[in-house]
Enzyme design. Structure first.
Site, PDB file in Angstrom:
ATOM      1  N   CYS A 114     -46.132  -9.350  -0.303  1.00 16.61           N
ATOM      2  CA  CYS A 114     -46.061  -9.675  -1.896  1.00 16.61           C
ATOM      3  C   CYS A 114     -47.311  -9.689  -2.820  1.00 16.61           C
ATOM      4  O   CYS A 114     -48.479  -9.436  -3.142  1.00 16.61           O
ATOM      5  CB  CYS A 114     -46.497 -11.631  -2.219  1.00 16.61           C
TER       6      CYS A 114
ATOM      7  N   TYR B 179     -48.833 -10.941  -5.914  1.00 22.72           N
ATOM      8  CA  TYR B 179     -47.531 -11.700  -6.769  1.00 22.72           C
ATOM      9  C   TYR B 179     -48.809 -10.583  -7.962  1.00 22.72           C
ATOM     10  O   TYR B 179     -48.211 -10.900  -8.919  1.00 22.72           O
ATOM     11  CB  TYR B 179     -47.380 -12.613  -6.638  1.00 22.72           C
TER      12      TYR B 179
ATOM     13  N   TRP C  38     -50.518 -16.203  -6.207  1.00 16.34           N
ATOM     14  CA  TRP C  38     -49.207 -16.716  -5.642  1.00 16.34           C
ATOM     15  C   TRP C  38     -50.867 -16.954  -4.056  1.00 16.34           C
ATOM     16  O   TRP C  38     -50.117 -17.912  -3.058  1.00 16.34           O
ATOM     17  CB  TRP C  38     -48.244 -15.778  -5.029  1.00 16.34           C
TER      18      TRP C  38
ATOM     19  N   TYR D 116     -34.300 -11.885  -4.900  1.00 17.20           N
ATOM     20  CA  TYR D 116     -35.406 -12.014  -4.739  1.00 17.20           C
ATOM     21  C   TYR D 116     -36.051 -10.955  -3.313  1.00 17.20           C
ATOM     22  O   TYR D 116     -35.359 -11.168  -2.516  1.00 17.20           O
ATOM     23  CB  TYR D 116     -35.617 -13.721  -4.390  1.00 17.20           C
ATOM     24  N   HIS D 117     -36.910 -10.462  -3.943  1.00 19.56           N
ATOM     25  CA  HIS D 117     -37.267  -9.422  -2.823  1.00 19.56           C
ATOM     26  C   HIS D 117     -36.544  -8.003  -2.683  1.00 19.56           C
ATOM     27  O   HIS D 117     -36.758  -7.872  -1.214  1.00 19.56           O
ATOM     28  CB  HIS D 117     -38.074 -10.406  -1.390  1.00 19.56           C
TER      29      HIS D 117
END
Length: 646
Positions: A239, A283, A301, A501-502
Site C-alpha cells: 500500500c 495509500y 491509511w 481491489y489491489h
C-alpha cells in the site's frame, strides 16, 4: 442499481467454472515411481500422491502429466493440489499448461508461470477454450530440492457454453501464474521485465513483522517467473506510493512501514534505502516533477490520520522537504469513513515549472506548485461529477494536456460506482482546466485500471460495480476502450479472472497490456496469484493471424533532452510515432504513464525525424517507450528512450 451488471452476468455465462466429473478419465506421466502412479493425481483422494521416479534413478526435469477426459469440454481452469503429507518434494514450480482437442496438436500454453512453494491449492484460470486433453508441464521443482514432480489432486473446470471471441475486440491470454499475490507492479525499462510485489508475505498484508517485501519478476522473453525477498531496505512496501524517477528508478514510499522510502535501481538490480519521509503515509499518491523531484500527498491509511500535506523528495541530495503551502484539505473527498479514506489515491500529474495538477478523485480539482514552500490554487469542479474514489485518470495526449477521467465511487467502499467519464484539458499552472463530459462507460466501475495505448486510445479494465475490498462480487469482466476521436467507449472481450481491489494494469513494450493481482487477504477466496495478457486488436489481421508489425531498426540517440530531435529508421513505412512513459501501478493509481504523439518528418525512405516537446512538464524526465505505427495502426515493439530535462 448497476444498469449493465445483470446484462453482463447473462452475457458472461462462459466464465462460470464447474468442476468436471473425472469418472472414466485416463492420465499418463513421462515418469512415475511405482506405488505413486499418475492415476493417483485424479483418484479423488488427497492422501495418495503421484510422484515421478526417484529410485533407482532420478529422472530429470521437465516432467509432464497428460489427462484424457474422453470427450471435449469448454475448459477454463485447472487446479493443482500439492502433496498434503508434510513433505514438499516434487512441488511444481515453473510450469506450463497446454490444451489439445486430439492429443497430438498442442497450441501455445494457456498458462505459464511459477507456483508458490507451499501445500495450498493452486488454481490457474484462463479464457475458455474447447479441449479434450490437458497437459501440465513441470519445468522446475518449486524448492529446488530435486528433479521431481508430485501432485495430490488435479481437477479441470469447464464453462457451460463457448462462443469464439471476435478478434476485432482483442484477445486474452496467456495467464501468468506468480508465487505471490502482487498488489503493485512496474515494468523494468532496461529489459521489459515485469516486477510485482505484495507485502511481507506472499498472500497477506496484515499481521507481519514489517521490514521485508516479497517480490516476483516475470521475463516475457524467457517465460520465467522468479521470486525474491527484499530485506535490504527494511521496508514492507504494501500500500505505498510509487513513481519512476528521472533516471528510470522505481521509488516506493510508505505503506506498512509508513515512513520508509525504497529505491529499486533497475540497471544494478539492487534495492536501496533512501531518506524517510517527513510524514508517514500509506495509500498516498506521488508523481515525478518536471525538474526530477518527486511530490507526494495524502495517505491516512497508515502512519496516523489527517494532515497529510505535500512534501517533495530530491534524489540528488536524498532529502524530503515539507511544503507548507500544499495542504491536503482542498483535495479531500467526502468519504463515509472520513479522512482515513478521504485523502487516498490522488490523481496527480506532474506538469510545467514544477507544478502538479490534481484531477481527482475528489470532485474538486487543484493545482499545486512545489516551488519554495509550495502553493495551492483551486482548479474548479470536475464537471457534474461527484467524488470518484478509486476511479481512473489517464493523460492520453500530454502535448494538448488531455486527461480522461472515468469511474470511481463517492466513498471508498460500499457505495455504487459510476460510469461517468470526462476529458479534462489543462494548460498553464493556475489556469482553470476545461472539462467536457463524454459518453459514459458501458459498465459502472471502481477499483478498475486505465492504460493508454500507443494509438492514444485508453483501455479501462476490471473493477466492481459496487466496490468492496477483498470481494469479487459485482466484478466487471469486460474491459472497455475509449476512443478520443469519437468520445465513446467500446466493450471488449471479457477476461477470465476478476480484477478488483489491489489489481493493476500496465502497458508492455510489445504493446500488450498485463492485468494482474487482486486480493492479498490471507486465506480468503479472492487472492489472485496471476496476471492475464491482453493483446489489442491492432496486433491481428481480420482472420485472427498476427499482423505484420513495423520494426524500429535504429534510434540516433537513446538518451536525449527535451526539445531534441532524433532520427529513427524502420524496416517499412510508418505514419506515426508515440512516446509513452513507463508505468508503475497500485490501487488504481499510475501517475507515471502519459502519452506524447509525435509527428514524423520523412528524411528518406523509412527514415524519420522526430522532435521531443521542449517542456519537461510535458515530457517528464525518465524512461519512455518509443512506438512506431504503420498506416494500418499496427505498432512496433518499443525502443526505450531516456528523456532528461534541459
Amino acid at each position: 442499481m448497476w444498469p449493465n451488471y445483470v446484462t453482463a452476468i447473462l452475457a458472461l455465462a462462459h466464465l462460470a467454472k464447474a468442476q468436471i466429473d473425472r469418472t472414466g478419465w485416463s492420465i499418463a506421466a513421462d515418469s512415475f515411481q511405482p506405488g505413486n502412479e499418475a492415476g493417483m493425481a485424479i483418484d479423488a483422494s488427497t492422501t495418495s500422491i503421484f510422484h515421478t521416479q526417484w529410485t533407482p534413478i532420478n529422472v530429470p526435469l521437465p516432467h509432464n502429466l497428460t489427462i484424457d477426459m474422453k470427450q471435449q469440454y469448454n475448459i477454463n481452469a485447472v487446479s493443482y493440489l500439492p502433496r498434503q503429507d508434510g513433505n514438499s518434494n516434487g512441488n511444481i514450480g515453473q510450469h506450463k499448461i497446454q490444451l489439445s482437442t486430439d492429443g497430438s496438436t498442442w497450441g501455445s500454453p494457456v498458462v505459464i508461470g511459477t507456483y508458490l512453494d507451499d501445500n495450498s491449492l493452486k488454481k490457474s484460470s484462463f479464457v475458455t477454450k474447447p479441449a479434450r486433453f490437458v497437459r501440465i508441464i513441470a519445468i522446475t521443482e518449486a524448492g529446488n530440492r530435486g528433479p521431481w514432480m508430485s501432485a495430490a489432486d488435479i481437477n479441470v473446470f469447464a464453462a457451460a457454453s463457448y462462443t469464439p471471441p471476435p478478434i476485432s475486440l482483442g484477445k486474452w491470454g496467456p495467464t501468468i501464474d506468480f508465487p505471490i499475490t502482487p498488489a503493485a507492479a512496474t515494468i523494468e525499462h532496461d529489459s521489459g521485465k515485469l516486477l510485482g510485489w505484495s507485502s511481507f508475505a506472499a498472500n497477506t498484508f496484515s499481521g507481519g513483522p514489517g521490514g521485508m517485501t516479497q517480490t516476483c519478476t516475470y521475463d516475457p522473453a524467457s517465460g520465467i517467473v522468479s521470486k525474491r525477498t527484499v530485506t535490504e531496505t527494511a521496508h514492507d512496501m504494501f500500500c505505498p506510493g510509487t513513481s519512476l524517477d528521472a533516471n528510470g528508478r522505481l521509488v516506493v514510499t510508505g505503506g506498512n512501514n509508513a515512513e520508509k522510502t525504497s529505491i529499486y535501481d533497475v540497471n544494478a538490480d539492487a534495492w536501496n534505502a533512501a531518506a524517510n519521509m517527513q510524514i508517514p503515509r500509506g495509500y498516498q499518491s506521488q508523481t515525478t516533477l518536471s525538474d526530477g523531484r518527486i511530490f507526494t500527498i495524502g495517505g491516512s491509511w497508515s502512519g496516523g490520520q489527517g494532515n497529510k500535506g505535500g512534501e517533495v523528495y530530491q534524489p540528488l541530495s536524498n532529502q524530503w522537504a515539507l511544503l507548507s503551502g500544499c495542504p491536503v484539505a482542498p483535495m479531500l473527498t467526502n468519504d463515509a469513513q472520513g479522512v482515513y479514506r478521504a485523502d487516498n489515491h490522488a490523481w496527480l500529474f506532474g506538469w510545467k515549472n514544477g507544478s502538479v495538477f490534481q484531477a481527482g478523485p475528489s470532485k474538486a480539482m487543484n493545482w499545486y506548485s512545489t516551488i519554495g514552500s509550495g502553493s495551492t490554487k483551486t482548479a474548479g469542479i470536475r464537471g457534474t461529477d461527484a467524488d470518484a474514489m478509486c476511479g481512473n485518470s489517464v493523460m492520453y495526449d500530454a502535448v494538448k494536456g488531455k486527461i480522461l477521467t472515468a469511474g470511481g465511487s463517492p466513498s471508498y467502499q460500499d457505495s455504487d460506482a459510476t460510469g461517468n467519464a470526462n476529458v479534462v484539458t489543462i494548460g498553464s499552472y493556475g489556469n482553470p482546466p476545461t472539462v467536457a463530459s463524454v459518453a459514459s462507460m458501458q459498465y459502472a466501475r471502481a477499483f478498475a485500471n486505465g492504460v493508454v495505448l500507443p494509438n492514444g486510445k485508453v483501455f479501462i479494465t476490471g473493477g466492481q460495480a459496487r466496490p468492496v475490498p477483498f470481494s469479487d462480487a459485482t466484478a466487471v469482466f469486460a474491459p472497455e476502450l475509449f476512443d478520443p476521436a469519437t468520445g465513446k467507449f467500446t466493450t471488449l472481450n471479457p477476461m477470465a479472472i476478476p480484477r478488483t481491489y489491489h489489481s493493476w494494469a500496465l502497458l508492455m513494450p510489445d504493446a500488450t497490456v498485463y492485468n494482474g493481482g487482486g486480493g492479498l487477504c490471507g486465506s480468503c477466496a479472492t487472492n489472485h496469484f496471476d496476471a492475464e495478457v491482453y493483446s489489442p486488436s491492432y496486433l491481428f489481421k481480420s482472420d485472427g493471424t498476427p499482423a505484420t508489425r513495423p520494426k524500429i531498426n535504429t534510434v540516433s540517440a537513446t538518451t536525449i533532452t527535451v526539445g531534441s530531435k532524433i532520427t529513427v529508421t524502420t524496416d517499412s513505412a510508418v505514419t506515426s510515432f508515440s512516446l509513452i512513459r513507463y508505468g508503475s501501478a497500485t490501487h488504481t493509481v499510475n501517475t507515471d504513464q502519459r502519452r506524447i504523439p509525435l509527428v514524423p518528418l520523412s528524411a528518406a525512405p523509412n527514415t524519420y525525424t522526430l522532435t521531443v516537446p521542449n517542456d519537461a512538464g510535458v515530457a517528464i524526465p525518465g524512461s519512455w517507450m518509443l512506438f512506431a505505427m504503420n498506416s494500418a495502426g499496427v505498432p512496433s515493439i518499443a525502443k526505450t528512450v531516456l528523456i532528461k530535462a534541459a
